[in-house]
Write an enzyme that holds these catalytic residues in place. Structure first.
Site, PDB file in Angstrom:
ATOM      1  N   TYR A  23    -127.128 -67.451  57.478  1.00 51.88           N
ATOM      2  CA  TYR A  23    -128.113 -66.949  56.562  1.00 51.88           C
ATOM      3  C   TYR A  23    -127.893 -67.940  55.288  1.00 51.88           C
ATOM      4  O   TYR A  23    -128.769 -68.414  54.585  1.00 51.88           O
ATOM      5  CB  TYR A  23    -127.788 -65.524  56.167  1.00 51.88           C
ATOM      6  CG  TYR A  23    -128.639 -65.050  54.903  1.00 51.88           C
ATOM      7  CD1 TYR A  23    -130.015 -64.886  54.916  1.00 51.88           C
ATOM      8  CD2 TYR A  23    -127.822 -65.150  53.671  1.00 51.88           C
ATOM      9  CE1 TYR A  23    -130.525 -64.395  53.839  1.00 51.88           C
ATOM     10  CE2 TYR A  23    -128.538 -64.738  52.612  1.00 51.88           C
ATOM     11  CZ  TYR A  23    -129.699 -64.345  52.397  1.00 51.88           C
ATOM     12  OH  TYR A  23    -130.508 -63.994  51.306  1.00 51.88           O
ATOM     13  N   SER A  59    -129.920 -68.055  46.712  1.00 49.72           N
ATOM     14  CA  SER A  59    -128.957 -67.137  46.909  1.00 49.72           C
ATOM     15  C   SER A  59    -127.699 -67.651  46.463  1.00 49.72           C
ATOM     16  O   SER A  59    -127.151 -68.973  46.731  1.00 49.72           O
ATOM     17  CB  SER A  59    -129.005 -66.643  48.375  1.00 49.72           C
ATOM     18  OG  SER A  59    -127.993 -65.804  48.612  1.00 49.72           O
TER      19      SER A  59
END
Length: 318
Positions: free
Chosen positions: A181, A156
């Protein structure tokens, strides 16, 4: 080896045949994972959707069948938040070998409170990183039995600005959902790069590669009812953003290339061509904080202890 043409540039719309291959996509029932599965199914491969929700997996398989004539696709019940269930799940694959696994499934929380898996791990770290870390142990024999197995980890952009806190991997002291996250994705990526270094050191035929989707928005993603529906108004509102970001169908392109392209090598990072946010896939330099071997070694040791796995993860590692 994976088949790919040496005579033309990579074309996201003309993928090489992967007939006879079998790929597992965790979280293949939605988002990036769904489009990875749909695109891989079009190559003639057998695609296994790893999903804990049978109804969502059935909807995804129906959608793929409606778009890919003769698709070979099946569902494997897989819950990465339940570490004790992973061996049984892999046994249910009933395969002699696995050509590639795509570590795509993930949890992203936007607000408090801090949540935990049934095993007592922070939910995002426990699912996104520890679940895939532990799954590797059970998939290792199948990947090693393939002619050229691959582990493709979906990273990511959020991991670029984060740094691991090795003293607080599970965000028990200070919990901020977006940071947690990003760190869970960074842990995945650090592990993937270290895994490939270890595999190369022992002469394994298995490769570990990282790919990320860039900026991939639901509102720019084509509809795949009932898996995903984009209202026309939403798409119109974000059209200007399409200059910088893209839909999840295009976000799947770097991942699919990492699975299929014979020229992809272990330890590489692949992402979208335009500022790492949109466009066709290209190789990117690995950021230094993702390639820090000392950090990766400590993360690996901590992960093995937390997940209760053999630190060698089923491969013949040093």
């Amino acid at each position: 080896m994976f088949s790919a043409s040496q005579s033309r540039p990579w074309d996201v719309h003309r993928l090489p045949s992967a007939e006879g291959r079998t790929f597992l996509v965790t979280g293949g029932n939605a988002g990036i994972g769904y489009f990875v599965a749909e695109q891989l199914a079009a190559t003639g491969a057998v695609v296994v959707l790893g999903s804990r929700d049978a109804a969502k997996a059935d909807a995804a398989m129906a959608s793929i069948h409606s778009r890919v004539s003769g698709a070979h696709i099946r569902h494997l019940r897989l819950d990465l938040a339940d570490l004790s269930s992973l061996k049984t799940a892999v046994d249910r694959l009933d395969l002699g070998h696995l050509d590639a696994v795509v570590y795509n499934a993930g949890v992203a929380l936007d607000d408090r409170p801090r949540r935990e898996t049934g095993d007592g791990h922070e939910l995002m770290f426990g699912t996104n990183h520890l679940g895939h870390f532990a799954l590797t142990q059970w998939l290792a024999p199948l990947l090693s039995a393939a002619p050229a197995g691959r582990v493709v980890t979906v990273g990511s952009f959020a991991a670029r600005s984060e740094r691991l806190d090795l003293g607080d991997l599970q965000s028990t002291r200070e919990y901020r959902p977006k940071r947690t996250y990003g760190r869970s994705k960074l842990a995945q990526m650090c592990f993937a790069f270290e895994l490939d270094r270890c595999l190369r050191a022992v002469g394994s035929t298995v490769l570990s590669v990282v790919a990320h989707p860039g900026g991939a928005l639901d509102s720019l993603t084509p509809s795949r009812p009932p898996v995903h529906v984009t209202p026309p108004g939403d798409r119109l509102r974000v059209l200007p953003a399409g200059l910088l970001v893209q839909g999840k169908d295009a976000g799947a392109w770097p991942v699919v290339r990492a699975v299929l392209d014979a020229e992809v090598q272990g330890g590489q990072l692949w992402g979208p061509r335009v500022f790492g946010l949109r466009g066709t896939p290209r190789r990117e330099p690995v950021p230094s904080h993702m390639a820090d071997r000392a950090v990766a070694a400590r993360l690996w040791a901590a992960s093995a202890e937390l997940a209760g796995t053999d630190p060698r993860l089923g491969f013949r590692l040093r």
